[in-house]
Design an enzyme around this catalytic site. Structure first.
Site, PDB file in Angstrom:
ATOM      1  N   ASP A  92      37.010 -92.538 -28.597  1.00 29.66           N
ATOM      2  CA  ASP A  92      35.502 -92.564 -28.701  1.00 29.66           C
ATOM      3  C   ASP A  92      35.503 -91.568 -27.320  1.00 29.66           C
ATOM      4  O   ASP A  92      34.093 -90.739 -27.337  1.00 29.66           O
ATOM      5  CB  ASP A  92      35.040 -94.065 -27.205  1.00 29.66           C
ATOM      6  CG  ASP A  92      35.864 -93.642 -26.177  1.00 29.66           C
ATOM      7  OD1 ASP A  92      37.053 -92.348 -25.972  1.00 29.66           O
ATOM      8  OD2 ASP A  92      36.293 -95.093 -25.170  1.00 29.66           O
ATOM      9  N   GLU A 114      42.853 -97.836 -31.789  1.00 27.05           N
ATOM     10  CA  GLU A 114      41.844 -98.642 -30.435  1.00 27.05           C
ATOM     11  C   GLU A 114      40.685 -98.682 -30.680  1.00 27.05           C
ATOM     12  O   GLU A 114      39.526 -98.294 -30.239  1.00 27.05           O
ATOM     13  CB  GLU A 114      41.945 -97.296 -29.062  1.00 27.05           C
ATOM     14  CG  GLU A 114      41.869 -97.845 -27.993  1.00 27.05           C
ATOM     15  CD  GLU A 114      41.908 -96.645 -26.618  1.00 27.05           C
ATOM     16  OE1 GLU A 114      40.649 -95.689 -26.537  1.00 27.05           O
ATOM     17  OE2 GLU A 114      42.495 -96.756 -25.592  1.00 27.05           O
ATOM     18  N   GLU A 128      31.203 -92.897 -24.343  1.00 20.77           N
ATOM     19  CA  GLU A 128      31.568 -93.194 -24.973  1.00 20.77           C
ATOM     20  C   GLU A 128      31.339 -94.561 -25.936  1.00 20.77           C
ATOM     21  O   GLU A 128      31.983 -94.709 -26.660  1.00 20.77           O
ATOM     22  CB  GLU A 128      32.873 -92.926 -24.125  1.00 20.77           C
ATOM     23  CG  GLU A 128      33.888 -92.427 -24.020  1.00 20.77           C
ATOM     24  CD  GLU A 128      33.680 -91.274 -22.919  1.00 20.77           C
ATOM     25  OE1 GLU A 128      32.152 -91.704 -22.221  1.00 20.77           O
ATOM     26  OE2 GLU A 128      33.299 -89.960 -22.158  1.00 20.77           O
ATOM     27  N   HIS A 208      36.965 -88.030 -14.089  1.00 20.87           N
ATOM     28  CA  HIS A 208      36.392 -87.279 -14.373  1.00 20.87           C
ATOM     29  C   HIS A 208      35.040 -87.517 -15.247  1.00 20.87           C
ATOM     30  O   HIS A 208      34.208 -87.291 -15.675  1.00 20.87           O
ATOM     31  CB  HIS A 208      37.160 -86.758 -15.994  1.00 20.87           C
ATOM     32  CG  HIS A 208      37.475 -87.744 -16.743  1.00 20.87           C
ATOM     33  ND1 HIS A 208      36.728 -87.907 -17.991  1.00 20.87           N
ATOM     34  CD2 HIS A 208      38.973 -88.055 -17.094  1.00 20.87           C
ATOM     35  CE1 HIS A 208      37.147 -89.107 -18.596  1.00 20.87           C
ATOM     36  NE2 HIS A 208      38.480 -89.170 -17.861  1.00 20.87           N
ATOM     37  N   ARG A 210      31.538 -88.923 -17.288  1.00 24.20           N
ATOM     38  CA  ARG A 210      30.670 -87.745 -17.003  1.00 24.20           C
ATOM     39  C   ARG A 210      29.650 -88.707 -16.479  1.00 24.20           C
ATOM     40  O   ARG A 210      28.559 -87.737 -15.814  1.00 24.20           O
ATOM     41  CB  ARG A 210      29.646 -88.038 -18.980  1.00 24.20           C
ATOM     42  CG  ARG A 210      29.728 -86.679 -19.082  1.00 24.20           C
ATOM     43  CD  ARG A 210      29.524 -86.282 -20.476  1.00 24.20           C
ATOM     44  NE  ARG A 210      30.504 -85.476 -21.211  1.00 24.20           N
ATOM     45  CZ  ARG A 210      30.283 -84.616 -21.591  1.00 24.20           C
ATOM     46  NH1 ARG A 210      29.408 -83.781 -21.517  1.00 24.20           N
ATOM     47  NH2 ARG A 210      31.494 -83.471 -21.740  1.00 24.20           N
ATOM     48  N   HIS A 241      41.157 -82.512 -12.974  1.00 26.35           N
ATOM     49  CA  HIS A 241      40.403 -82.161 -14.204  1.00 26.35           C
ATOM     50  C   HIS A 241      40.373 -80.799 -14.280  1.00 26.35           C
ATOM     51  O   HIS A 241      39.641 -80.625 -13.037  1.00 26.35           O
ATOM     52  CB  HIS A 241      39.558 -83.402 -14.742  1.00 26.35           C
ATOM     53  CG  HIS A 241      38.913 -83.482 -16.209  1.00 26.35           C
ATOM     54  ND1 HIS A 241      38.614 -82.400 -16.429  1.00 26.35           N
ATOM     55  CD2 HIS A 241      39.469 -84.225 -17.148  1.00 26.35           C
ATOM     56  CE1 HIS A 241      38.544 -82.641 -18.054  1.00 26.35           C
ATOM     57  NE2 HIS A 241      38.987 -83.855 -17.922  1.00 26.35           N
TER      58      HIS A 241
HETATM   59  C1  UD1 Z   1      36.494 -85.704 -22.668  1.00 29.18           C
HETATM   60  C2  UD1 Z   1      35.780 -87.391 -23.519  1.00 29.18           C
HETATM   61  C3  UD1 Z   1      35.835 -88.166 -22.511  1.00 29.18           C
HETATM   62  C4  UD1 Z   1      37.446 -88.487 -22.223  1.00 29.18           C
HETATM   63  C5  UD1 Z   1      37.608 -86.975 -21.575  1.00 29.18           C
HETATM   64  C6  UD1 Z   1      39.967 -86.886 -20.860  1.00 29.18           C
HETATM   65  C7  UD1 Z   1      33.648 -87.126 -24.725  1.00 29.18           C
HETATM   66  C8  UD1 Z   1      32.105 -86.416 -24.629  1.00 29.18           C
HETATM   67  N1  UD1 Z   1      34.401 -87.079 -23.389  1.00 29.18           N
HETATM   68  O1  UD1 Z   1      35.298 -85.543 -21.075  1.00 29.18           O
HETATM   69  O2  UD1 Z   1      35.598 -89.331 -23.206  1.00 29.18           O
HETATM   70  O3  UD1 Z   1      38.037 -89.622 -21.173  1.00 29.18           O
HETATM   71  O4  UD1 Z   1      37.382 -86.071 -22.139  1.00 29.18           O
HETATM   72  O5  UD1 Z   1      39.851 -86.306 -20.036  1.00 29.18           O
HETATM   73  O6  UD1 Z   1      34.315 -86.249 -26.050  1.00 29.18           O
HETATM   74  N2  UD1 Z   1      38.215 -77.722 -19.700  1.00 29.18           N
HETATM   75  C9  UD1 Z   1      38.875 -76.984 -20.278  1.00 29.18           C
HETATM   76  N3  UD1 Z   1      40.490 -76.835 -20.570  1.00 29.18           N
HETATM   77  C10 UD1 Z   1      41.294 -78.714 -20.957  1.00 29.18           C
HETATM   78  C11 UD1 Z   1      39.779 -79.580 -21.210  1.00 29.18           C
HETATM   79  C12 UD1 Z   1      38.631 -78.942 -19.987  1.00 29.18           C
HETATM   80  O7  UD1 Z   1      38.719 -75.852 -19.922  1.00 29.18           O
HETATM   81  O8  UD1 Z   1      42.214 -78.498 -21.036  1.00 29.18           O
HETATM   82  C13 UD1 Z   1      36.939 -78.369 -19.562  1.00 29.18           C
HETATM   83  C14 UD1 Z   1      35.823 -77.427 -20.274  1.00 29.18           C
HETATM   84  O9  UD1 Z   1      35.011 -76.586 -19.606  1.00 29.18           O
HETATM   85  C15 UD1 Z   1      35.408 -78.075 -21.048  1.00 29.18           C
HETATM   86  C16 UD1 Z   1      34.828 -79.302 -19.917  1.00 29.18           C
HETATM   87  O10 UD1 Z   1      36.125 -79.516 -19.289  1.00 29.18           O
HETATM   88  O11 UD1 Z   1      33.741 -77.884 -21.682  1.00 29.18           O
HETATM   89  C17 UD1 Z   1      34.726 -80.763 -20.343  1.00 29.18           C
HETATM   90  O12 UD1 Z   1      35.367 -81.060 -21.731  1.00 29.18           O
HETATM   91  P1  UD1 Z   1      34.639 -81.615 -22.434  1.00 29.18           P
HETATM   92  O13 UD1 Z   1      35.879 -82.544 -23.565  1.00 29.18           O
HETATM   93  O14 UD1 Z   1      33.059 -81.625 -22.881  1.00 29.18           O
HETATM   94  O15 UD1 Z   1      34.511 -83.677 -21.969  1.00 29.18           O
HETATM   95  P2  UD1 Z   1      35.984 -84.234 -20.391  1.00 29.18           P
HETATM   96  O16 UD1 Z   1      34.923 -84.773 -19.500  1.00 29.18           O
HETATM   97  O17 UD1 Z   1      37.543 -83.794 -20.426  1.00 29.18           O
HETATM   98  N1  UDP Z   2      47.011 -87.406 -17.655  1.00 30.95           N
HETATM   99  C1  UDP Z   2      48.309 -86.323 -17.648  1.00 30.95           C
HETATM  100  N2  UDP Z   2      48.440 -86.058 -16.416  1.00 30.95           N
HETATM  101  C2  UDP Z   2      47.184 -85.235 -16.251  1.00 30.95           C
HETATM  102  C3  UDP Z   2      46.314 -86.856 -15.592  1.00 30.95           C
HETATM  103  C4  UDP Z   2      46.560 -87.398 -16.261  1.00 30.95           C
HETATM  104  O1  UDP Z   2      48.594 -86.731 -18.713  1.00 30.95           O
HETATM  105  O2  UDP Z   2      47.085 -85.142 -14.735  1.00 30.95           O
HETATM  106  C5  UDP Z   2      47.129 -88.567 -18.858  1.00 30.95           C
HETATM  107  C6  UDP Z   2      47.774 -90.642 -18.008  1.00 30.95           C
HETATM  108  O3  UDP Z   2      48.411 -90.367 -18.272  1.00 30.95           O
HETATM  109  C7  UDP Z   2      46.499 -90.776 -19.712  1.00 30.95           C
HETATM  110  C8  UDP Z   2      45.398 -89.860 -19.695  1.00 30.95           C
HETATM  111  O4  UDP Z   2      46.521 -88.606 -19.451  1.00 30.95           O
HETATM  112  O5  UDP Z   2      47.545 -91.117 -20.827  1.00 30.95           O
HETATM  113  C9  UDP Z   2      44.082 -90.017 -19.087  1.00 30.95           C
HETATM  114  O6  UDP Z   2      43.527 -89.084 -19.481  1.00 30.95           O
HETATM  115  P1  UDP Z   2      41.535 -88.983 -19.115  1.00 30.95           P
HETATM  116  O7  UDP Z   2      41.738 -89.714 -17.555  1.00 30.95           O
HETATM  117  O8  UDP Z   2      41.709 -87.191 -19.341  1.00 30.95           O
HETATM  118  O9  UDP Z   2      41.001 -89.550 -19.933  1.00 30.95           O
HETATM  119  P2  UDP Z   2      40.364 -91.277 -20.490  1.00 30.95           P
HETATM  120  O10 UDP Z   2      41.799 -91.999 -20.745  1.00 30.95           O
HETATM  121  O11 UDP Z   2      39.597 -91.510 -19.250  1.00 30.95           O
HETATM  122  O12 UDP Z   2      40.022 -90.706 -21.401  1.00 30.95           O
END
Ligand code: UD1
Ligand code: UDP
Length: 383
Positions: A92, A114, A128, A208, A210, A241
């Site tokens: 999602d 999923e 999501e 994490h 939103r 995160h």
């Molecule tokens: C995204 C997904 C969420 C998922 C989450 C898992 C959407 C809308 N949200 O949210 O469904 O649960 O990922 O973690 O698709 N960033 C980095 N390096 C990384 C990852 C993130 O720097 O490797 C930072 C960046 O500044 C980025 C911000 O995190 O802009 C947010 O990332 P984004 O993918 O927009 O949203 P998440 O909150 O991570």
């Molecule tokens: N996870 C990981 N390293 C971390 C934190 C989480 O590998 O430091 C894994 C966790 O085991 C799970 C996935 O990341 O499988 C969950 O990701 P996240 O919580 O970012 O996203 P969501 O599942 O809420 O979409």
């Protein structure tokens, strides 16, 4: 063509890619959007997956519309070049829905892994819940992890023959790594492992979402600070995160405390090792809600609702919201009341049996007329 962009999609897509690589009749062309970067790359490295295409769209603090627009435009070019027989999207995220839209507009069948999770609140989780509902409208094949998610799809009048229960591929990924007890790189976590050997308790925290960012997340930070002060014999471990918005909200309340360990995002094998060492998991993550119950760890979910009710029904997961007082009290109860703890600590596996990747590939083969579906996953819920 598996399309994915964030950490959880990478973890849950890896078993599908491995099963596609092993298939005699299908071949994966792996495309990542780079919605995440470090957190995506560390999963691909672990599972030895080298993407064929990488859009590298990440920018700090970009809007959802920017992520969606860049994803669709970039994917359109890749789809034109490769012209795959089908695309697979997972879950999602914005990448996932962008992949479904881009493929649908080019007449390419969409396989949704999923599928059918619903919180029934369009604003939570945001965005999501909307993303997965949009993808449902576009998909040709809906891979539901459990009978609960299948029933959600049937209620929305999705054609029953297009829905197939696979189990969640996250359990395939978990089973692949958890028994290896991958050693920690971070010296602070090596110390945590030694302290656990010596009898200390660990509370593992991830956050994490939103819709929790801002006041709610600061309240969680304050609760964690108070918990760490009150339970000085317990270790509180937070793999943070990468999102700077998350770090700014939580870290000021906990950094520098002796019994608090803040780490960078952990490689998946190390994270599952850390779950196995923990006594209590406090999280707003979707994937962690699926993994920790299988390892018999009580999970307190910092959300008002969940699209994953199976483990709540089983008693291993409790929804507690984000109110500071409630978070403080619920964690304290599990740390101090052994009857309450034991009531939540039974291992349950409603989310999968480790064979969801193979089932997924069998269903794609059937969709494309080159194979037959395997038997469905039985989640044991009696539905
Ligand atoms: C995204 C997904 C969420 C998922 C989450 C898992 C959407 C809308 N949200 O949210 O469904 O649960 O990922 O973690 O698709 N960033 C980095 N390096 C990384 C990852 C993130 O720097 O490797 C930072 C960046 O500044 C980025 C911000 O995190 O802009 C947010 O990332 P984004 O993918 O927009 O949203 P998440 O909150 O991570
Ligand atoms: N996870 C990981 N390293 C971390 C934190 C989480 O590998 O430091 C894994 C966790 O085991 C799970 C996935 O990341 O499988 C969950 O990701 P996240 O919580 O970012 O996203 P969501 O599942 O809420 O979409």
């Amino acid at each position: 063509m598996p399309i994915y962009g964030t950490r959880p999609e990478a973890i849950k897509m890896a078993p599908i890619i491995k099963a596609l690589e092993a298939s005699d009749v299908l071949k994966p062309v792996v495309t990542v959007t780079g919605q995440h970067r470090e957190m995506l790359d560390q999963v691909n490295e672990l599972f030895e997956i080298t993407p064929d295409f990488d859009l590298n769209i990440i920018q700090p603090r970009q809007t959802l519309n920017a992520v969606m627009a860049k994803n669709i435009a970039g994917l359109d070019e890749v789809l034109e070049e490769v012209a795959p027989e089908a695309v697979v999207v997972q879950g999602d995220t914005t990448t996932s829905t962008a992949g479904a839209i881009a493929a649908f507009n080019r007449g390419i069948p969409v396989v949704h892994a999923e599928a059918g999770l619903r919180s029934f609140n369009i604003f939570s989780p945001f965005p999501e819940e909307a993303n997965r509902k949009i993808t449902t409208q576009l998909a040709s094949l809906h891979l539901a992890p459990t009978s609960v998610s299948r029933d959600n799809l049937l209620r929305e009048t999705v054609t029953p023959e297009d829905v197939y229960i696979t189990g969640n591929t996250v359990i395939d990924a978990l089973y692949d790594v958890v028994d290896k007890k991958v050693p920690f790189d971070d010296p602070a976590l090596k110390d945590v492992a030694a302290d656990v050997e010596a009898g200390k308790k660990v509370v593992l925290v991830t956050t994490h979402r939103r819709e929790n960012q801002g006041d709610a997340m600061r309240g969680v930070g304050r609760a964690l600070g108070r918990l760490a002060d009150q339970h000085s014999d317990v270790l509180f471990v937070l793999p943070a995160h990468k999102n700077p918005v998350v770090r700014e909200a939580v870290l000021p309340f906990i950094e520098g405390k002796e019994n608090v360990v803040v780490t960078e995002p952990l490689a998946y094998g190390q994270f599952t090792h850390l779950i196995s060492l923990s006594n209590v998991v406090l999280t707003d993550s979707g994937g962690v809600q699926e993994e920790a119950p299988g390892l018999g760890k009580p999970v307190l979910v910092m959300r008002e609702n969940t699209e994953r009710p199976e483990a709540v029904t089983a008693g291993t997961v409790r929804l507690i919201g984000t109110d500071e007082e409630r978070v403080y009290n619920e964690v304290t109860t599990l740390l101090t009341d052994s009857a309450a703890y034991n009531a939540m600590a039974a291992a349950v596996n409603p989310y999968g049996d480790g064979k969801a990747g193979d089932r997924t590939v069998s269903a794609i083969a059937e969709l494309l007329g080159v194979g037959e579906r395997a038997a469905e996953f039985d989640d044991g819920l009696g539905n």
